[in-house]
Design a protein around this motif. Sequence first.
Motif, PDB file in Angstrom:
ATOM      1  N   ILE A   1       0.801  -1.225   0.000  1.00 24.83           N
ATOM      2  CA  ILE A   1       0.000   0.000   0.000  1.00 24.83           C
ATOM      3  C   ILE A   1       0.837   1.279   0.000  1.00 24.83           C
ATOM      4  N   GLY A   2       2.161   1.152   0.080  1.00 28.55           N
ATOM      5  CA  GLY A   2       3.014   2.331  -0.007  1.00 28.55           C
ATOM      6  C   GLY A   2       2.810   3.287   1.146  1.00 28.55           C
ATOM      7  N   TYR A   3       2.478   4.555   0.821  1.00 30.29           N
ATOM      8  CA  TYR A   3       2.326   5.566   1.866  1.00 30.29           C
ATOM      9  C   TYR A   3       0.933   5.537   2.500  1.00 30.29           C
ATOM     10  N   SER A   4       0.040   4.728   1.982  1.00 25.58           N
ATOM     11  CA  SER A   4      -1.317   4.657   2.525  1.00 25.58           C
ATOM     12  C   SER A   4      -1.307   4.131   3.958  1.00 25.58           C
ATOM     13  N   LYS A   5      -2.395   4.415   4.668  1.00 22.50           N
ATOM     14  CA  LYS A   5      -2.579   3.892   6.014  1.00 22.50           C
ATOM     15  C   LYS A   5      -3.929   3.183   6.088  1.00 22.50           C
ATOM     16  N   LEU A   6      -3.983   2.079   6.807  1.00 25.95           N
ATOM     17  CA  LEU A   6      -5.212   1.321   7.027  1.00 25.95           C
ATOM     18  C   LEU A   6      -5.419   1.170   8.526  1.00 25.95           C
TER      19      LEU A   6
ATOM     20  N   PHE B   1      -7.812  -1.016  11.154  1.00 28.78           N
ATOM     21  CA  PHE B   1      -8.760  -2.118  11.295  1.00 28.78           C
ATOM     22  C   PHE B   1      -9.343  -2.149  12.701  1.00 28.78           C
ATOM     23  N   LEU B   2     -10.589  -2.579  12.789  1.00 28.07           N
ATOM     24  CA  LEU B   2     -11.248  -2.788  14.076  1.00 28.07           C
ATOM     25  C   LEU B   2     -12.136  -4.013  13.945  1.00 28.07           C
ATOM     26  N   ASP B   3     -12.056  -4.928  14.946  1.00 31.38           N
ATOM     27  CA  ASP B   3     -12.939  -6.091  14.892  1.00 31.38           C
ATOM     28  C   ASP B   3     -14.022  -5.994  15.964  1.00 31.38           C
ATOM     29  N   ARG B   4     -14.908  -6.943  15.980  1.00 32.27           N
ATOM     30  CA  ARG B   4     -16.089  -6.885  16.843  1.00 32.27           C
ATOM     31  C   ARG B   4     -15.757  -6.993  18.327  1.00 32.27           C
ATOM     32  N   HIS B   5     -14.538  -7.417  18.642  1.00 31.50           N
ATOM     33  CA  HIS B   5     -14.101  -7.514  20.036  1.00 31.50           C
ATOM     34  C   HIS B   5     -13.356  -6.258  20.491  1.00 31.50           C
ATOM     35  N   GLY B   6     -13.151  -5.319  19.584  1.00 29.04           N
ATOM     36  CA  GLY B   6     -12.427  -4.097  19.926  1.00 29.04           C
ATOM     37  C   GLY B   6     -10.938  -4.166  19.644  1.00 29.04           C
ATOM     38  N   ASN B   7     -10.461  -5.272  19.056  1.00 28.80           N
ATOM     39  CA  ASN B   7      -9.059  -5.344  18.654  1.00 28.80           C
ATOM     40  C   ASN B   7      -8.842  -4.419  17.466  1.00 28.80           C
ATOM     41  N   HIS B   8      -7.748  -3.692  17.466  1.00 29.12           N
ATOM     42  CA  HIS B   8      -7.485  -2.774  16.362  1.00 29.12           C
ATOM     43  C   HIS B   8      -6.043  -2.920  15.888  1.00 29.12           C
ATOM     44  N   LYS B   9      -5.810  -2.507  14.660  1.00 27.49           N
ATOM     45  CA  LYS B   9      -4.473  -2.497  14.097  1.00 27.49           C
ATOM     46  C   LYS B   9      -4.366  -1.339  13.126  1.00 27.49           C
ATOM     47  N   ILE B  10      -3.303  -0.544  13.271  1.00 31.12           N
ATOM     48  CA  ILE B  10      -3.030   0.551  12.349  1.00 31.12           C
ATOM     49  C   ILE B  10      -1.847   0.145  11.485  1.00 31.12           C
ATOM     50  N   MET B  11      -2.063  -0.012  10.211  1.00 30.31           N
ATOM     51  CA  MET B  11      -0.972  -0.332   9.300  1.00 30.31           C
ATOM     52  C   MET B  11      -0.356   0.957   8.763  1.00 30.31           C
ATOM     53  N   ASN B  12       0.977   1.009   8.787  1.00 35.22           N
ATOM     54  CA  ASN B  12       1.753   2.224   8.513  1.00 35.22           C
ATOM     55  C   ASN B  12       1.463   3.298   9.552  1.00 35.22           C
ATOM     56  N   GLU B  13       1.338   2.841  10.786  1.00 36.69           N
ATOM     57  CA  GLU B  13       1.056   3.755  11.905  1.00 36.69           C
ATOM     58  C   GLU B  13       2.071   4.886  11.993  1.00 36.69           C
ATOM     59  N   HIS B  14       3.350   4.588  11.717  1.00 36.43           N
ATOM     60  CA  HIS B  14       4.410   5.586  11.852  1.00 36.43           C
ATOM     61  C   HIS B  14       4.300   6.706  10.820  1.00 36.43           C
ATOM     62  N   LYS B  15       3.469   6.520   9.813  1.00 37.25           N
ATOM     63  CA  LYS B  15       3.301   7.558   8.798  1.00 37.25           C
ATOM     64  C   LYS B  15       2.189   8.544   9.158  1.00 37.25           C
ATOM     65  N   GLY B  16       1.507   8.286  10.269  1.00 39.12           N
ATOM     66  CA  GLY B  16       0.551   9.233  10.818  1.00 39.12           C
ATOM     67  C   GLY B  16       1.136   9.883  12.050  1.00 39.12           C
ATOM     68  N   GLU B  17       0.275  10.399  12.919  1.00 39.87           N
ATOM     69  CA  GLU B  17       0.768  11.028  14.140  1.00 39.87           C
ATOM     70  C   GLU B  17      -0.218  10.861  15.290  1.00 39.87           C
TER      71      GLU B  17
END
Length: 203
Positions: free
Chosen positions: A141-146, A148-164
């Motif tokens: 995905i390059g510079y994009s960020k994704l 994710f959130l699931d029904r249990h509240g687990n989350h994941k930020i892909m390319n987190e370091h490219k945000g703030e």
Amino acid sequence: MCIAIYKPEGKVLSLATLKECYTSNPDGAGFMYAESKKLHIEKGFFSFQSFYDAFQKHENKQAVIHFRIKTHGKIDTTNCHPFAVNNAIGFVHNGIISGFGDANHSDTIGFNQSILQPLVSKWGNLALFQDPIIDLIEGRIGYSKLVFLDRHGNHKIMNEHKGEWDDGVWYSNNSYKPYVAPITTYDWKDSKYDWKKNVTTIR
């Protein structure tokens, strides 16, 4: 540009911040949250007031929020984020993923249908939380960020370091901040204009 936001439980975003996000990214808003082991997605808000009326009821909850600027696809509810990978996990996207998208559907929809949904269908939701899969997706995905959130509240930020992170909330870019024009200074006393050459020289 769009903006994706991850907000932990107990963090409340100010009205001014949310309004700035919408003003800077006005082509549709949405959000998702997990409650009672169900993933709830609300989207297709095309005025700030309609978004805020819906979101304010959940402002204390863990949430993933998205404000869109159109790149590929129409400005409509279908192309608004978040998107469901399946009924238990969803995501939002900030950026452009090359190779996907057309006049009707965003690149995010194409990426979801071609990559994420087949991946999760074969390997399960937890695949999106495993380091090798995360590395592969981030590389694609390059510079994009994704986010994710699931029904249990687990989350994941892909390319987190490219945000703030700001005050415990993650933003995919700085369009949540009011624009401040740069200050430029010019010392006319310390300049010389050559009328013959039509050139101003700054010393």
